[in-house]
Design a protein around this motif. Structure first.
Motif, mmCIF file in Angstrom:
data_model
loop_
_atom_site.group_PDB
_atom_site.id
_atom_site.type_symbol
_atom_site.label_atom_id
_atom_site.label_comp_id
_atom_site.label_asym_id
_atom_site.label_seq_id
_atom_site.Cartn_x
_atom_site.Cartn_y
_atom_site.Cartn_z
ATOM 1 N N ILE A 194 2.790 -0.377 14.310
ATOM 2 C CA ILE A 194 1.965 -0.042 13.150
ATOM 3 C C ILE A 194 1.042 -1.228 12.923
ATOM 4 C CG2 ILE A 194 1.955 0.372 10.659
ATOM 5 C CD1 ILE A 194 4.584 1.774 10.926
ATOM 6 N N HIS A 195 -0.264 -0.971 12.838
ATOM 7 C CA HIS A 195 -1.252 -2.038 12.802
ATOM 8 C C HIS A 195 -1.701 -2.383 11.383
ATOM 9 C CE1 HIS A 195 -1.611 -0.451 16.958
ATOM 10 N NE2 HIS A 195 -1.840 -1.718 17.263
ATOM 11 N N VAL A 196 -2.230 -3.571 11.245
ATOM 12 C CA VAL A 196 -2.789 -4.026 9.978
ATOM 13 C C VAL A 196 -4.080 -3.237 9.715
ATOM 14 C CG1 VAL A 196 -3.752 -5.984 8.711
ATOM 15 C CG2 VAL A 196 -1.830 -6.336 10.293
ATOM 16 N N PRO A 197 -4.203 -2.551 8.585
ATOM 17 C CA PRO A 197 -5.394 -1.729 8.324
ATOM 18 C C PRO A 197 -6.575 -2.567 7.824
ATOM 19 C CG PRO A 197 -3.925 -1.602 6.460
ATOM 20 C CD PRO A 197 -3.215 -2.443 7.487
ATOM 21 N N ARG A 198 -7.761 -2.017 8.003
ATOM 22 C CA ARG A 198 -8.948 -2.618 7.407
ATOM 23 C C ARG A 198 -9.120 -2.027 6.008
ATOM 24 N NH1 ARG A 198 -13.195 -5.477 8.804
ATOM 25 N NH2 ARG A 198 -12.860 -5.288 11.053
ATOM 26 N N ILE A 199 -9.242 -2.891 5.014
ATOM 27 C CA ILE A 199 -9.416 -2.446 3.637
ATOM 28 C C ILE A 199 -10.874 -2.521 3.216
ATOM 29 C CG2 ILE A 199 -8.731 -2.843 1.242
ATOM 30 C CD1 ILE A 199 -6.164 -4.084 2.261
ATOM 31 N N ASN A 200 -11.531 -3.611 3.592
ATOM 32 C CA ASN A 200 -12.915 -3.840 3.208
ATOM 33 C C ASN A 200 -13.729 -4.136 4.456
ATOM 34 O OD1 ASN A 200 -15.305 -5.545 2.378
ATOM 35 N ND2 ASN A 200 -14.538 -4.992 0.363
ATOM 36 N N ILE A 240 1.319 -8.754 1.166
ATOM 37 C CA ILE A 240 1.968 -8.878 -0.137
ATOM 38 C C ILE A 240 3.483 -8.792 0.019
ATOM 39 C CG2 ILE A 240 2.202 -7.898 -2.451
ATOM 40 C CD1 ILE A 240 -0.475 -9.258 -1.823
ATOM 41 N N ALA A 241 3.952 -7.772 0.737
ATOM 42 C CA ALA A 241 5.397 -7.624 0.915
ATOM 43 C C ALA A 241 5.673 -6.547 1.940
ATOM 44 C CB ALA A 241 6.069 -7.258 -0.411
ATOM 45 N N PHE A 242 6.756 -6.719 2.679
ATOM 46 C CA PHE A 242 7.312 -5.629 3.471
ATOM 47 C C PHE A 242 8.244 -4.841 2.570
ATOM 48 C CE2 PHE A 242 6.252 -8.339 7.190
ATOM 49 C CZ PHE A 242 5.553 -7.398 7.937
ATOM 50 N N LEU A 243 8.164 -3.526 2.627
ATOM 51 C CA LEU A 243 8.989 -2.652 1.801
ATOM 52 C C LEU A 243 10.201 -2.141 2.571
ATOM 53 C CD1 LEU A 243 6.121 -0.607 0.120
ATOM 54 C CD2 LEU A 243 7.122 -2.790 -0.590
ATOM 55 N N VAL A 244 10.314 -2.537 3.841
ATOM 56 C CA VAL A 244 11.442 -2.164 4.689
ATOM 57 C C VAL A 244 11.885 -3.393 5.457
ATOM 58 C CG1 VAL A 244 10.794 0.272 4.919
ATOM 59 C CG2 VAL A 244 9.847 -1.418 6.499
ATOM 60 N N SER A 245 13.061 -3.319 6.068
ATOM 61 C CA SER A 245 13.618 -4.453 6.806
ATOM 62 C C SER A 245 14.013 -4.018 8.212
ATOM 63 C CB SER A 245 14.841 -5.014 6.083
ATOM 64 O OG SER A 245 14.531 -5.388 4.767
ATOM 65 N N PRO A 246 14.081 -4.954 9.177
ATOM 66 C CA PRO A 246 14.529 -4.606 10.530
ATOM 67 C C PRO A 246 15.880 -3.918 10.507
ATOM 68 C CG PRO A 246 13.564 -6.800 10.522
ATOM 69 C CD PRO A 246 13.639 -6.370 9.088
ATOM 70 N N GLY A 247 15.986 -2.847 11.298
ATOM 71 C CA GLY A 247 17.198 -2.056 11.344
ATOM 72 C C GLY A 247 17.185 -0.872 10.409
ATOM 73 N N GLU A 248 16.242 -0.844 9.469
ATOM 74 C CA GLU A 248 16.188 0.238 8.475
ATOM 75 C C GLU A 248 15.471 1.452 9.052
ATOM 76 O OE1 GLU A 248 14.438 1.006 3.968
ATOM 77 O OE2 GLU A 248 14.731 -1.043 4.721
ATOM 78 N N ALA A 249 15.995 2.625 8.749
ATOM 79 C CA ALA A 249 15.357 3.873 9.166
ATOM 80 C C ALA A 249 14.252 4.239 8.173
ATOM 81 C CB ALA A 249 16.377 4.992 9.250
ATOM 82 N N VAL A 250 13.138 4.753 8.700
ATOM 83 C CA VAL A 250 12.038 5.177 7.846
ATOM 84 C C VAL A 250 11.602 6.581 8.250
ATOM 85 C CG1 VAL A 250 11.224 2.816 7.453
ATOM 86 C CG2 VAL A 250 10.277 4.130 9.345
ATOM 87 N N LYS A 251 10.977 7.269 7.317
ATOM 88 C CA LYS A 251 10.450 8.599 7.571
ATOM 89 C C LYS A 251 8.925 8.560 7.627
ATOM 90 C CE LYS A 251 14.169 11.332 5.475
ATOM 91 N NZ LYS A 251 14.496 12.384 4.461
ATOM 92 N N SER A 252 8.367 9.553 8.279
ATOM 93 C CA SER A 252 6.914 9.669 8.322
ATOM 94 C C SER A 252 6.360 9.764 6.908
ATOM 95 C CB SER A 252 6.513 10.913 9.115
ATOM 96 O OG SER A 252 5.113 11.105 9.096
ATOM 97 N N GLY A 253 5.347 8.949 6.603
ATOM 98 C CA GLY A 253 4.764 8.918 5.280
ATOM 99 C C GLY A 253 5.397 7.927 4.340
ATOM 100 N N ALA A 298 4.830 -1.357 3.854
ATOM 101 C CA ALA A 298 4.310 -2.683 3.514
ATOM 102 C C ALA A 298 3.169 -2.544 2.518
ATOM 103 C CB ALA A 298 3.817 -3.421 4.765
ATOM 104 N N GLU A 299 2.868 -3.641 1.808
ATOM 105 C CA GLU A 299 1.706 -3.724 0.931
ATOM 106 C C GLU A 299 0.830 -4.876 1.407
ATOM 107 O OE1 GLU A 299 2.706 -4.114 -3.158
ATOM 108 O OE2 GLU A 299 4.000 -2.362 -3.211
ATOM 109 N N VAL A 300 -0.465 -4.616 1.552
ATOM 110 C CA VAL A 300 -1.425 -5.651 1.931
ATOM 111 C C VAL A 300 -2.592 -5.582 0.963
ATOM 112 C CG1 VAL A 300 -0.774 -5.629 4.379
ATOM 113 C CG2 VAL A 300 -2.581 -4.107 3.571
ATOM 114 N N GLU A 301 -3.361 -6.680 0.877
ATOM 115 C CA GLU A 301 -4.489 -6.669 -0.042
ATOM 116 C C GLU A 301 -5.643 -7.484 0.500
ATOM 117 O OE1 GLU A 301 -3.515 -8.390 -3.810
ATOM 118 O OE2 GLU A 301 -3.535 -10.450 -3.059
ATOM 119 N N SER A 302 -6.850 -7.109 0.073
ATOM 120 C CA SER A 302 -8.055 -7.902 0.290
ATOM 121 C C SER A 302 -8.484 -8.428 -1.077
ATOM 122 C CB SER A 302 -9.152 -7.019 0.901
ATOM 123 O OG SER A 302 -9.605 -6.058 -0.041
ATOM 124 N N GLU A 303 -9.674 -8.970 -1.157
ATOM 125 C CA GLU A 303 -10.154 -9.472 -2.434
ATOM 126 C C GLU A 303 -10.423 -8.342 -3.422
ATOM 127 O OE1 GLU A 303 -13.520 -11.950 -1.854
ATOM 128 O OE2 GLU A 303 -12.419 -13.523 -0.808
#
Length: 372
Positions: free
Chosen positions: A5-11, A20-33, A37-42
């Protein structure tokens, strides 16, 4: 095979974003959608979502680090023990990103103004434009802003400045905090406990029901619901100078999205079994992460729980929502021990009743959770 999963372009003008933060941890199962993670620009904060089901096998970066747009943010595998490829893939081409990942500056501003998510808005062309956002808004009119309560007056500020209107979100926060400060006799207590029993219980529940992630906090919240159902004083408040006991137990829980705090509510939770409750909890959480909560989804809480374990916060004192007399605070463990706290309205509950409720949550009660 592992998928990045790649870092998105915001601006358009920013080739880096801050993690900002990862919302999941290694070993954790995730579902589509699911938000990972949370990322931010200016100019904006963006929630990054998984595009398919899988297990997190590696994350890249630390909180506050600047990441290159297109770089690998995290890896998903079909199993939690897959190995990340030794040769990292080349950064994803900006030109190869989907149109909803590359809104124009005007579209981005409009998205931020209305609290939308770019991934939910169809683009007519290669890039998301203002006209696309306006068309989306015309067919999905946002709910009317709640009535803004007047701010309490305590004299005038001693320093120069100017007065501005609160936003709808700020007004709602003011309303909650003012009720906590000026209506409730808010009091706090806490208890230390070993979270290992809860972790093992939640893991067993997850395995039995085939869930992708640990339901520890939802199960703790469900045990709180069952306890409140058997102890009506916990599920009551004060109204017009009289005690008001609720007919049903509606569980509110906190979700922090894009710098804002929301309280989705599971209505009539006392009529659900544990699996129904866990599914309802997960569904509301997904709606919150995608900006899909409706006003009705955030009304009517009679009891509540707040968890700040993912940051990780070792203890916190939650603000009581209006007409809620008990809110439990779940925090991160440290050296095998955890702190469970509770803010309660002393007009309705005394310290003994509040502590009894809190102490009841320090270990899982299999009979209580699975009785329905």
């Amino acid at each position: 095979m592992p998928r990045p999963i790649h870092v998105p372009r915001i601006n358009n003008n920013d080739d880096e974003v801050k993690l900002i933060a990862f919302l999941v941890s290694p070993g954790e199962a995730v579902k589509s959608g699911q938000a990972v993670a949370e990322v931010e620009s200016e100019k904006a904060t963006v929630v990054v979502e998984a595009e398919e089901d899988g297990f997190v096998i590696e994350t890249s970066g630390t909180q506050g680090q600047m990441l290159d747009v297109g770089a690998v943010l995290l890896w998903l595998g079909e199993t939690p023990d897959e190995t990340v490829p030794q040769n990292d893939p080349a950064p994803q081409s900006v030109d190869g990103q989907a149109g909803t990942d590359r809104p124009t500056a005007g579209a981005l501003a409009l998205i931020g103004k209305h609290g939308l998510s770019a991934v939910d808005i169809p683009a007519a062309g290669a890039r998301l434009k203002v006209s696309d956002v306006e068309a989306f808004l015309s067919g999905n009119a946002p709910p009317a802003e709640p009535e803004r309560p007047p701010a309490p007056q305590f004299g005038a500020p001693d320093a120069g400045g100017k007065s501005t209107e609160f936003s709808a979100y700020e007004a709602a926060m003011l309303h909650s905090v003012s009720w906590h400060a000026h209506e409730a006799a808010a009091t706090y207590l806490e208890a230390a406990y070993d979270e290992a029993d809860w972790q093992a219980f939640a893991q067993g529940f997850r395995d039995r029901h085939g869930l992708l992630s640990s339901p520890l906090v939802p199960l703790m919240a469900y045990q709180l619901v069952r306890h409140a159902s058997d102890n009506p004083d916990l599920n009551s408040t004060v109204h017009n100078g009289r005690k008001f006991v609720y007919d049903r137990v509606n569980l509110g829980f906190t979700v922090h999205i894009g710098g804002k705090l929301f309280l989705p509510v599971i209505h009539e939770a006392d009529g659900m079994n544990a699996r129904e409750f866990v599914d309802a909890f997960a569904g509301l959480h997904r709606s919150a992460m995608r900006g899909k909560l409706q006003p009705a989804d955030m009304k009517g809480a009679t009891i509540a729980i707040s968890s700040m374990a993912r940051w990780p916060v070792l203890r916190h004192m939650p603000i009581l929502p209006p007409f809620v007399s008990l809110m439990v605070a779940h925090s991160a463990p440290q050296d095998g021990r955890s702190i469970l706290g509770a803010t309660y309205d002393h007009r309705v509950l005394d310290g003994a009743a509040a502590f009894q409720a809190l102490n009841h949550l320090t270990s899982p009660d299999d009979k209580e959770i699975t009785s329905k």
